[in-house]
Design a protein around this motif. Structure first.
Motif, PDB file in Angstrom:
ATOM      1  N   SER A 290       0.827  -1.212   0.000  1.00  0.00           N
ATOM      2  CA  SER A 290       0.000   0.000   0.000  1.00  0.00           C
ATOM      3  C   SER A 290       0.856   1.255   0.000  1.00  0.00           C
ATOM      4  CB  SER A 290      -0.935  -0.008   1.209  1.00  0.00           C
ATOM      5  OG  SER A 290      -1.803  -1.125   1.184  1.00  0.00           O
ATOM      6  N   ARG A 291       1.974   1.223   0.712  1.00  0.00           N
ATOM      7  CA  ARG A 291       2.852   2.397   0.722  1.00  0.00           C
ATOM      8  C   ARG A 291       3.417   2.672  -0.665  1.00  0.00           C
ATOM      9  NH1 ARG A 291       4.883   0.044   5.558  1.00  0.00           N
ATOM     10  NH2 ARG A 291       6.781  -0.570   4.448  1.00  0.00           N
ATOM     11  N   ARG A 292       3.778   1.624  -1.395  1.00  0.00           N
ATOM     12  CA  ARG A 292       4.296   1.832  -2.753  1.00  0.00           C
ATOM     13  C   ARG A 292       3.205   2.346  -3.682  1.00  0.00           C
ATOM     14  NH1 ARG A 292       5.442  -2.484  -5.226  1.00  0.00           N
ATOM     15  NH2 ARG A 292       5.257  -4.140  -3.707  1.00  0.00           N
ATOM     16  N   PRO A 297       0.210   9.433  -8.095  1.00  0.00           N
ATOM     17  CA  PRO A 297      -0.725  10.554  -7.931  1.00  0.00           C
ATOM     18  C   PRO A 297      -2.172  10.110  -8.135  1.00  0.00           C
ATOM     19  CG  PRO A 297       1.126  11.184  -9.321  1.00  0.00           C
ATOM     20  CD  PRO A 297       1.228   9.707  -9.121  1.00  0.00           C
ATOM     21  N   GLY A 298      -3.026  10.476  -7.190  1.00  0.00           N
ATOM     22  CA  GLY A 298      -4.436  10.105  -7.275  1.00  0.00           C
ATOM     23  C   GLY A 298      -4.806   8.876  -6.484  1.00  0.00           C
ATOM     24  N   ILE A 299      -3.846   8.177  -5.898  1.00  0.00           N
ATOM     25  CA  ILE A 299      -4.119   6.985  -5.094  1.00  0.00           C
ATOM     26  C   ILE A 299      -3.742   7.294  -3.655  1.00  0.00           C
ATOM     27  CG2 ILE A 299      -3.469   4.585  -4.651  1.00  0.00           C
ATOM     28  CD1 ILE A 299      -3.215   4.119  -7.559  1.00  0.00           C
ATOM     29  N   GLY A 300      -4.741   7.255  -2.778  1.00  0.00           N
ATOM     30  CA  GLY A 300      -4.540   7.499  -1.362  1.00  0.00           C
ATOM     31  C   GLY A 300      -4.642   6.227  -0.552  1.00  0.00           C
ATOM     32  N   ARG A 401      -2.834   0.685 -15.239  1.00  0.00           N
ATOM     33  CA  ARG A 401      -1.648   0.051 -15.833  1.00  0.00           C
ATOM     34  C   ARG A 401      -0.382   0.354 -15.037  1.00  0.00           C
ATOM     35  NH1 ARG A 401      -1.131   2.456 -20.831  1.00  0.00           N
ATOM     36  NH2 ARG A 401      -3.012   3.724 -20.726  1.00  0.00           N
ATOM     37  N   ILE A 402      -0.319   1.544 -14.444  1.00  0.00           N
ATOM     38  CA  ILE A 402       0.822   1.877 -13.578  1.00  0.00           C
ATOM     39  C   ILE A 402       0.799   1.016 -12.323  1.00  0.00           C
ATOM     40  CG2 ILE A 402       1.839   3.710 -12.174  1.00  0.00           C
ATOM     41  CD1 ILE A 402       0.875   5.713 -14.253  1.00  0.00           C
ATOM     42  N   VAL A 403      -0.416   0.793 -11.761  1.00  0.00           N
ATOM     43  CA  VAL A 403      -0.547  -0.066 -10.579  1.00  0.00           C
ATOM     44  C   VAL A 403      -0.031  -1.459 -10.887  1.00  0.00           C
ATOM     45  CG1 VAL A 403      -2.241  -1.241  -9.132  1.00  0.00           C
ATOM     46  CG2 VAL A 403      -2.414   1.224  -9.496  1.00  0.00           C
ATOM     47  N   TRP A 404      -0.401  -2.002 -12.037  1.00  0.00           N
ATOM     48  CA  TRP A 404       0.068  -3.343 -12.405  1.00  0.00           C
ATOM     49  C   TRP A 404       1.588  -3.369 -12.514  1.00  0.00           C
ATOM     50  CZ3 TRP A 404       2.860  -5.185 -16.542  1.00  0.00           C
ATOM     51  CH2 TRP A 404       2.901  -6.574 -16.695  1.00  0.00           C
ATOM     52  N   ALA A 405       2.165  -2.348 -13.113  1.00  0.00           N
ATOM     53  CA  ALA A 405       3.625  -2.314 -13.283  1.00  0.00           C
ATOM     54  C   ALA A 405       4.337  -2.239 -11.936  1.00  0.00           C
ATOM     55  CB  ALA A 405       4.020  -1.122 -14.165  1.00  0.00           C
ATOM     56  N   LEU A 407       3.210  -3.321  -9.028  1.00  0.00           N
ATOM     57  CA  LEU A 407       3.047  -4.580  -8.307  1.00  0.00           C
ATOM     58  C   LEU A 407       3.934  -5.674  -8.888  1.00  0.00           C
ATOM     59  CD1 LEU A 407      -0.826  -4.646  -7.746  1.00  0.00           C
ATOM     60  CD2 LEU A 407       0.958  -4.054  -6.102  1.00  0.00           C
ATOM     61  N   VAL A 408       4.128  -5.664 -10.187  1.00  0.00           N
ATOM     62  CA  VAL A 408       4.960  -6.696 -10.821  1.00  0.00           C
ATOM     63  C   VAL A 408       6.440  -6.438 -10.557  1.00  0.00           C
ATOM     64  CG1 VAL A 408       5.696  -7.628 -13.043  1.00  0.00           C
ATOM     65  CG2 VAL A 408       3.269  -7.289 -12.580  1.00  0.00           C
ATOM     66  N   LYS A 409       6.880  -5.193 -10.714  1.00  0.00           N
ATOM     67  CA  LYS A 409       8.299  -4.852 -10.575  1.00  0.00           C
ATOM     68  C   LYS A 409       8.711  -4.537  -9.140  1.00  0.00           C
ATOM     69  CE  LYS A 409       8.484  -2.987 -15.274  1.00  0.00           C
ATOM     70  NZ  LYS A 409       8.777  -1.801 -16.116  1.00  0.00           N
ATOM     71  N   ARG A 410       7.709  -4.389  -8.237  1.00  0.00           N
ATOM     72  CA  ARG A 410       7.976  -4.091  -6.828  1.00  0.00           C
ATOM     73  C   ARG A 410       8.804  -2.815  -6.681  1.00  0.00           C
ATOM     74  NH1 ARG A 410       6.571  -8.567  -3.804  1.00  0.00           N
ATOM     75  NH2 ARG A 410       6.283 -10.481  -5.011  1.00  0.00           N
ATOM     76  N   GLU A 411       8.376  -1.776  -7.367  1.00  0.00           N
ATOM     77  CA  GLU A 411       9.066  -0.500  -7.309  1.00  0.00           C
ATOM     78  C   GLU A 411       8.101   0.589  -6.872  1.00  0.00           C
ATOM     79  OE1 GLU A 411      10.713   0.213 -11.119  1.00  0.00           O
ATOM     80  OE2 GLU A 411      12.122  -1.475 -11.039  1.00  0.00           O
ATOM     81  N   VAL A 412       8.607   1.813  -6.748  1.00  0.00           N
ATOM     82  CA  VAL A 412       7.779   2.967  -6.439  1.00  0.00           C
ATOM     83  C   VAL A 412       7.588   3.778  -7.708  1.00  0.00           C
ATOM     84  CG1 VAL A 412       8.518   3.053  -4.030  1.00  0.00           C
ATOM     85  CG2 VAL A 412       9.781   4.350  -5.769  1.00  0.00           C
ATOM     86  N   TYR A 413       6.602   4.671  -7.677  1.00  0.00           N
ATOM     87  CA  TYR A 413       6.270   5.457  -8.859  1.00  0.00           C
ATOM     88  C   TYR A 413       7.311   6.562  -9.086  1.00  0.00           C
ATOM     89  CZ  TYR A 413       3.789   8.682 -11.920  1.00  0.00           C
ATOM     90  OH  TYR A 413       3.451   9.530 -12.939  1.00  0.00           O
ATOM     91  N   ARG A 414       7.735   6.675 -10.324  1.00  0.00           N
ATOM     92  CA  ARG A 414       8.630   7.748 -10.735  1.00  0.00           C
ATOM     93  C   ARG A 414       7.959   8.519 -11.866  1.00  0.00           C
ATOM     94  NH1 ARG A 414      12.142   3.344 -10.446  1.00  0.00           N
ATOM     95  NH2 ARG A 414      12.114   3.170 -12.733  1.00  0.00           N
ATOM     96  N   ALA A 415       7.756   9.805 -11.638  1.00  0.00           N
ATOM     97  CA  ALA A 415       7.064  10.615 -12.628  1.00  0.00           C
ATOM     98  C   ALA A 415       7.878  10.695 -13.908  1.00  0.00           C
ATOM     99  CB  ALA A 415       6.820  12.018 -12.071  1.00  0.00           C
TER     100      ALA A 415
END
Length: 421
Positions: A290-292, A297-300, A401-405, A407-415
């Motif tokens: 959940s933290r990742r 942006p847009g997911i709380g 699609r970003i959520v799927w990526a 969860l698969v790669k186990r990374e955090v979001y990078r703009a």
């Protein structure tokens, strides 16, 4: 050769003497007027008498079509059972078993109390169920007995239902669907996953009840000439306004009592929703997934914990587009003859997650409309040439699609960095 006609006087022993053991078995359907014995016919009187002598209960047409008598004519052979289709309900279940060639071995009606005993006596096999209410509970129970359980979406079972609908036909359709090599199955949920999802179901229920109360208060006030502003925060202030002299003088005492009751209930719902929001926020802070997800942006906290609790394993989907399609954020296809025809959003999938992603994307679009999006970004280009609501749904699809990526790669979001002109 002239056909012989037996009279009513023939006894049951004479029928047994004239017919072989195979021919003595009852015919496949009571409509047949010819016995299996070659050269022998019977009159209507002899038919009724012979049935009475042999203790045969006449069949009805519905019994023949539903296959109920197949269960009584032969004992269920379970030694070669490979797949069992199980149609579940509240009290009465129906099991349909087939072998490795797809031949039906038994079709049995089972009560709720005897279901686990029945499957405990079966050799390990594949048990298929529709993914409906109670399916995950029975899947866990049957898995503990050593069976392989597969849950099928009900929409994928419907094409295999033959003509009419009853429990036996439904169980046969489930069994047939489970044997298809390209069938899609639903991942079985644990008790902890269902408990986590129950938090969001409960919150949604309370929010709907709050909305109903707000609409009721505003609607009833309109009957007395008062227009309440929109929004939960404004309606909460009505508790003080109703007691003021100006407003209280225009309302009957009986009406004021009902308004107080509804506003008290509204305050109680607000308190319970606030408690659930704190619980969801706590779970979001403690869960690493959940933290990742909250870096997007847009997911709380609510959206992040809902995705972690309600979404199936990401390995189920081959790509992010498949995950967005599962959520119902892709257009309906009506393509034919090599011509691509796309319709409105399909809305086929998890309604709760789809709604949360659209709410989050609408907040991002609203902020971008007021303050401006990043220079050269995808969102800026979309807002410049597309309607705002279309951009909101498109952004929700992009977020899925970003959520799927992530969860698969186990990374955090990078703009993404906008390309220099």
């Amino acid at each position: 050769m002239q056909e012989k006609e037996f009279e009513v006087s023939h006894s049951d022993q004479e029928w047994r003497r004239l017919l072989t053991p195979e021919q003595y078995n009852f015919p496949a359907c009571p409509m047949l007027a010819i016995w299996p014995l070659s050269g022998v016919t019977r009159t209507s009187a002899s038919v009724d008498q012979s049935r009475f002598m042999m203790g045969w209960t006449p069949r009805t047409a519905s019994m023949c079509q539903s296959g109920v008598f197949e269960q009584h004519l032969r004992e269920a052979s379970v030694s070669g059972v490979i797949t069992v289709g199980l149609d579940i309900a509240k009290h009465v279940f129906h099991a349909h078993g087939v072998d490795d060639q797809g031949r039906a071995l038994f079709s049995k009606r089972i009560s709720r109390g005897k279901l686990l005993d029945f499957f405990a006596a079966q050799p390990s096999c594949t048990v298929a169920l529709e993914a409906c209410g109670g399916a995950h509970h029975w899947a866990r129970q049957l898995t503990q007995l050593g069976h392989e359980v597969r849950l099928i979406p009900p929409a994928y079972v419907k094409p295999f239902v033959k003509r009419q609908k009853n429990d036996a036909i439904d169980a046969e359709a489930i069994c047939e669907a489970a044997q298809r090599p390209n069938m899609r199955f639903v991942a079985m949920k644990s008790e902890q996953q269902q408990a986590a999802g129950l938090v969001f179901r409960t919150r949604d229920l309370l929010v709907r009840q709050r909305t109903q109360l707000i609409n009721a208060v505003r609607g009833h006030l309109t009957e007395y000439g008062w227009i309440a502003p929109k929004g939960p925060s404004h309606v909460a202030e009505l508790a003080h306004l109703i007691e003021e002299k100006r407003m209280a003088g225009s309302l009957p005492e009986a009406a004021r009592a009902m308004f107080r009751l509804m506003l008290d209930q509204l305050a109680s719902l607000n308190g319970r929703i606030a408690v659930l929001d704190k619980e969801i926020a706590r779970r979001a802070r403690e869960d690493e997934v959940s933290r990742r997800l909250m870096t997007i942006p847009g997911i709380g906290p609510i959206s992040a914990t809902a995705i972690a609790a309600l979404a199936p394993p990401v390995e189920t989907f081959a790509k992010g587009r498949d995950f967005a399609a599962w959520l119902g954020l892709t257009p309906v296809q009506r393509s034919t003859g090599g011509k691509q025809k796309l319709g409105a959003t399909s809305k086929m999938g998890e309604r709760t997650l789809r709604r949360l992603l659209i709410i989050g994307s609408s907040a991002v679009v609203q902020q971008a409309s007021k303050r401006g999006a990043a220079k050269g970004s995808w969102l800026e280009q979309m807002l410049a040439r597309k309607p705002r609501m279309l951009v909101t749904v498109a952004l929700a699809n992009k977020m899925a699609r970003i959520v799927w990526a992530l969860l698969v790669k186990r990374e955090v979001y990078r703009a993404p960095v906008a390309a220099n002109a």
